[in-house]
Design an enzyme around this catalytic site. Structure first.
Site, PDB file in Angstrom:
ATOM      1  N   CYS A  55       0.692  -1.101   0.102  1.00 27.61           N
ATOM      2  CA  CYS A  55       0.095  -0.069   0.061  1.00 27.61           C
ATOM      3  C   CYS A  55       0.851   1.185  -0.026  1.00 27.61           C
ATOM      4  CB  CYS A  55      -0.862   0.033   1.144  1.00 27.61           C
ATOM      5  SG  CYS A  55      -0.213  -0.215   2.797  1.00 27.61           S
ATOM      6  N   HIS A 107      -0.939   0.253   7.305  1.00 23.19           N
ATOM      7  CA  HIS A 107      -1.922   0.600   6.082  1.00 23.19           C
ATOM      8  C   HIS A 107      -1.553   1.972   5.785  1.00 23.19           C
ATOM      9  CE1 HIS A 107      -4.561  -0.121   2.859  1.00 23.19           C
ATOM     10  NE2 HIS A 107      -5.438   0.763   3.240  1.00 23.19           N
ATOM     11  N   ASP A 152      -8.188   4.968  -0.883  1.00 27.33           N
ATOM     12  CA  ASP A 152      -7.849   3.869  -0.364  1.00 27.33           C
ATOM     13  C   ASP A 152      -7.979   2.518  -1.384  1.00 27.33           C
ATOM     14  OD1 ASP A 152      -7.096   1.464   1.059  1.00 27.33           O
ATOM     15  OD2 ASP A 152      -8.525   1.688   2.567  1.00 27.33           O
TER      16      ASP A 152
END
Length: 211
Positions: A28, A82, A107
């Site tokens: 990510c 994250h 996201d």
């Protein structure tokens, strides 16, 4: 708000749809880096954007409504960390509530709308009535600073007992790495600042600041 309204809030329309963005599962931090890179290349202005690293001192943060999450438990995943991209409100806001409604979260791992406003994202992805060891902390970084300083040799993704060397291959990683070169923004090719970005110590203000 319907999906179309969220899209209309985007400062850079090329960030939609999600399927057209560079994406590698479990990387990510690099996915967000590539979003920032795309914005700078096509838009030339990252002033509206912030990068948020989400973790905690235990490296076990609970985030709901994730694509890879447990469908029987609202898409829950316990991540070690994250990373998301936030587009700040384009309009002047008089209240925090107005700011949250007009700011967007991008996201690439969420099962919610993409993009989604910050208020809904926080309400649907995080809960306060859980064991403290799973609560989220946030390190917020200016997107331009992130683009100019983020450095990772991907060593944090190696399987236990593996190390980076000339013989390292994709099978040595917990998850297959991106097919582009490692991101090294600094002149020292051996630099690896990843741990600084994911550090949730509020006294560490070398890179961004913790909330």
């Amino acid at each position: 708000m319907q999906q179309q309204n969220f899209i209309n809030l985007l400062d850079s329309n090329f960030l939609f749809p999600k399927s057209q963005q560079i994406y590698t599962s479990c990387y990510c931090e690099e996915n967000v880096y590539k979003l920032c890179e795309k914005i700078e290349t096509l838009n030339g202005n990252l002033n509206l954007y912030k990068v948020a690293f989400i973790s905690n001192p235990n490296k076990s943060v609970a985030i709901w409504n994730q694509e890879s999450g447990n469908r029987l438990n609202e898409g829950l995943v316990i991540w070690d960390y994250h990373v998301i991209l936030i587009q700040l409100s384009k309009i002047k806001c008089e209240t925090m509530n107005q700011f949250l409604k007009n700011s967007l979260v991008l996201d690439l791992d969420t099962s919610l709308n993409y993009p989604i406003n910050l208020e809904m994202y926080l309400n649907l992805c995080f809960k306060n009535n859980i064991n403290q060891q799973f609560l989220a902390n946030f390190r917020i970084i200016d997107a331009l600073n992130y683009l100019n300083t983020f450095t990772s040799d991907r060593s944090h993704m190696l399987k236990k007992g593996k190390s980076l060397n000339t013989n390292t291959n994709i099978n040595d990683f917990v998850q297959i790495p991106p097919n582009y070169p490692i991101i090294q923004k600094l002149s020292n090719i051996n630099s690896n600042l990843f741990s600084n970005f994911v550090d949730m110590n509020p006294n560490n203000n070398d890179i961004g600041s913790c909330l």
